[in-house]
Design a protein around this motif. Structure first.
Motif, PDB file in Angstrom:
ATOM      1  N   GLY A  64       0.799  -1.212   0.000  1.00  0.00           N
ATOM      2  CA  GLY A  64       0.000   0.000   0.000  1.00  0.00           C
ATOM      3  C   GLY A  64       0.836   1.268   0.000  1.00  0.00           C
ATOM      4  N   LEU A  65       2.085   1.163   0.466  1.00  0.00           N
ATOM      5  CA  LEU A  65       3.003   2.303   0.437  1.00  0.00           C
ATOM      6  C   LEU A  65       3.728   2.425  -0.903  1.00  0.00           C
ATOM      7  CD1 LEU A  65       4.602   2.018   4.002  1.00  0.00           C
ATOM      8  CD2 LEU A  65       2.909   3.691   3.235  1.00  0.00           C
ATOM      9  N   GLY A  66       3.412   1.515  -1.833  1.00  0.00           N
ATOM     10  CA  GLY A  66       3.999   1.588  -3.168  1.00  0.00           C
ATOM     11  C   GLY A  66       5.155   0.645  -3.416  1.00  0.00           C
ATOM     12  N   HIS A  67       5.571  -0.115  -2.415  1.00  0.00           N
ATOM     13  CA  HIS A  67       6.716  -1.020  -2.580  1.00  0.00           C
ATOM     14  C   HIS A  67       6.303  -2.275  -3.354  1.00  0.00           C
ATOM     15  CE1 HIS A  67       9.328   1.257   0.130  1.00  0.00           C
ATOM     16  NE2 HIS A  67       8.254   1.452   0.879  1.00  0.00           N
ATOM     17  N   ARG A  68       7.168  -2.685  -4.275  1.00  0.00           N
ATOM     18  CA  ARG A  68       6.944  -3.917  -5.029  1.00  0.00           C
ATOM     19  C   ARG A  68       8.096  -4.902  -4.841  1.00  0.00           C
ATOM     20  NH1 ARG A  68       2.979  -1.737  -4.545  1.00  0.00           N
ATOM     21  NH2 ARG A  68       1.407  -1.113  -6.080  1.00  0.00           N
ATOM     22  N   ASP A  69       9.290  -4.396  -4.616  1.00  0.00           N
ATOM     23  CA  ASP A  69      10.442  -5.258  -4.335  1.00  0.00           C
ATOM     24  C   ASP A  69      10.584  -5.384  -2.815  1.00  0.00           C
ATOM     25  OD1 ASP A  69      11.136  -5.626  -7.058  1.00  0.00           O
ATOM     26  OD2 ASP A  69      12.001  -3.611  -7.072  1.00  0.00           O
ATOM     27  N   ILE A  70       9.821  -6.303  -2.252  1.00  0.00           N
ATOM     28  CA  ILE A  70       9.728  -6.471  -0.801  1.00  0.00           C
ATOM     29  C   ILE A  70      10.461  -7.751  -0.408  1.00  0.00           C
ATOM     30  CG2 ILE A  70       8.171  -6.741   1.167  1.00  0.00           C
ATOM     31  CD1 ILE A  70       5.985  -5.393  -0.580  1.00  0.00           C
ATOM     32  N   ALA A  71      11.511  -7.614   0.377  1.00  0.00           N
ATOM     33  CA  ALA A  71      12.268  -8.780   0.844  1.00  0.00           C
ATOM     34  C   ALA A  71      11.748  -9.214   2.212  1.00  0.00           C
ATOM     35  CB  ALA A  71      13.750  -8.452   0.930  1.00  0.00           C
ATOM     36  N   ILE A  72      11.810 -10.509   2.459  1.00  0.00           N
ATOM     37  CA  ILE A  72      11.483 -11.037   3.787  1.00  0.00           C
ATOM     38  C   ILE A  72      12.692 -11.842   4.245  1.00  0.00           C
ATOM     39  CG2 ILE A  72      10.289 -13.083   2.829  1.00  0.00           C
ATOM     40  CD1 ILE A  72       8.392 -12.882   5.309  1.00  0.00           C
TER      41      ILE A  72
END
Length: 410
Positions: A242-250
């Motif tokens: 929702g904040l615009g991030h698409r490259d999200i690492a876990i």
């Protein structure tokens, strides 16, 4: 064929449902490994992982880290429900052929009950409760202990804490030693391990009063107080998305496949799947240990952050979030302007209403209270038959703060 137009992961799910329905695999039978399924269906690891994740979520299978996947306990009840929904006339009056009848009952108020072995009566002369924990190094553990203490201090029992330093051998020894010394019951926070601790399974078979906290044994009914890791993983992704991030690492700080890590990563994958986003295995960082004594420029996590492969990080504990923040600071990356960090658990002491890190709260004080309350209830009901197992599964909460922010467009 019509099935060929279905997504591959759904075809894999249906394949196993059909095997179970026909009685070709039964309750607690092991199913093929991910590698075998990849070869059998000629699909990627992600496709197989999606299929198994959904089967586990629906209760068709359970997964044991380091051992594989197995047909779920009480599968006959699930099959009966599935058959009835498809055609009420197929509802079986007894058990499904080839499967044992389902056991157990369910309680209300978010507590799931299952039939139990008759427990040992608690020794009325013993007033010691053993708390077996891996470490006491962060505020999550301290808040968990605070919750346990708040219940125990108002009881005739006292608490003895034994740290296992995340060693399954020390955990086994601690359990045996506490019982030898006459502990009335145990609260166990299991260590990171690739397989179950046989001492815990032995406690269950003997009916000794114990409660697992934070982690559980998938497919094995026990008393447990924990947070829903699957929901937590979904919450984290949905917020950063929702904040615009698409490259999200876990990322995790240990390569050991604990059930807590698996649940949260499954939630991460489920959220991306719901958004029809590609799941990038390179963004799932679980293949290394983290040494918190300093920052190592040669460490793969340091190189990953330096190369700015991800714009946001979900860390599976608060300590790792602090470590990533330190790496960003050394590299001259600003948080959250350049990199957003969302942690599981609050790494701050929580002495104020606000803290710096956006995080997924597991309500660890309430978790500790629930575990202690379950154990005291076991003592009160000692000797009663069929008192069942109590599961308290808390819903995680998103706490917004300063370490995660909108994606800055280049």
């Amino acid at each position: 064929m019509q099935s060929e137009r279905k997504p591959l992961y759904i075809q894999i799910q249906q394949y196993f449902k059909d095997l179970i329905l026909k009685g070709e695999v039964r309750e607690n039978d092991k199913i093929p490994s991910e590698k075998e399924l990849m070869e059998q269906f000629d699909v990627s690891r992600i496709t197989v992982a999606n299929a198994l994740m959904q089967l586990a979520k629906e209760g068709w299978i359970y997964r044991i880290p380091g051992k594989g996947s197995f047909v779920g306990e009480g599968i006959s009840e699930l099959l009966a429900r599935e058959m009835h929904e498809a055609d009420p006339g197929l509802q079986p009056e007894g058990s499904v052929p080839g499967l044992p009848p389902a056991a157990g009952n369910r309680g209300g108020s978010g507590k799931k009950m299952q039939a139990a072995d008759q427990p040992f009566p608690a020794d009325q002369e013993s007033r010691t409760i053993g708390l077996v924990m891996p470490l006491l190094v962060d505020y999550f553990s301290i808040r968990l202990l605070e919750g346990i203490n708040s219940v125990i201090e108002n009881s005739p029992y006292h608490l003895q804490i034994v740290l296992t330093y995340n060693s399954i051998d020390r955990e086994k020894a601690a359990i045996r030693d506490l019982i030898r010394k006459g502990a009335a019951g145990l609260i166990i926070f299991p260590s990171d391990a690739e397989m179950y601790n046989e001492e815990i399974l032995s406690l269950k078979l003997q009916g000794f009063p114990f409660v697992l906290i934070d982690r559980y044994l998938p497919g094995v009914a026990t008393n447990v107080a924990r947070s829903d890791g699957l929901v937590g993983g979904e919450l984290a992704v949905n917020y950063l998305w929702g904040l615009g991030h698409r490259d999200i690492a876990i990322c995790s700080d240990s390569p050991l496949p604990t059930i807590t890590v698996e649940d949260r990563i499954n939630g991460y994958m489920e959220a991306l799947k719901q958004k029809e986003a590609m799941i990038n295995p390179a963004l799932i960082l679980t293949d290394f240990n983290v040494d918190y004594s300093g920052i190592d420029p040669a460490h793969p996590l340091y190189r990953f952050i330096r190369n700015q492969i991800a714009t946001a990080y979900i860390t599976l504990n608060g300590r790792l979030g602090l470590h990533i923040y330190s790496i960003c600071k050394e590299l001259g990356l600003r948080v959250p302007e350049d990199v957003s960090i969302l942690t599981f658990d609050d790494p701050s002491p929580g002495l104020h209403e606000w803290g710096y890190f956006s995080h997924i709260s597991q309500s660890e004080i309430e978790m500790g209270k629930a575990a202690a309350s379950i154990l005291l209830q076991l003592f009160d009901n000692a000797g009663m038959k069929n008192q069942g197992y109590t599961k308290v599964i808390l819903q995680p909460k998103l706490i917004e703060s300063q370490s995660a922010g909108p994606l800055r467009r280049q």
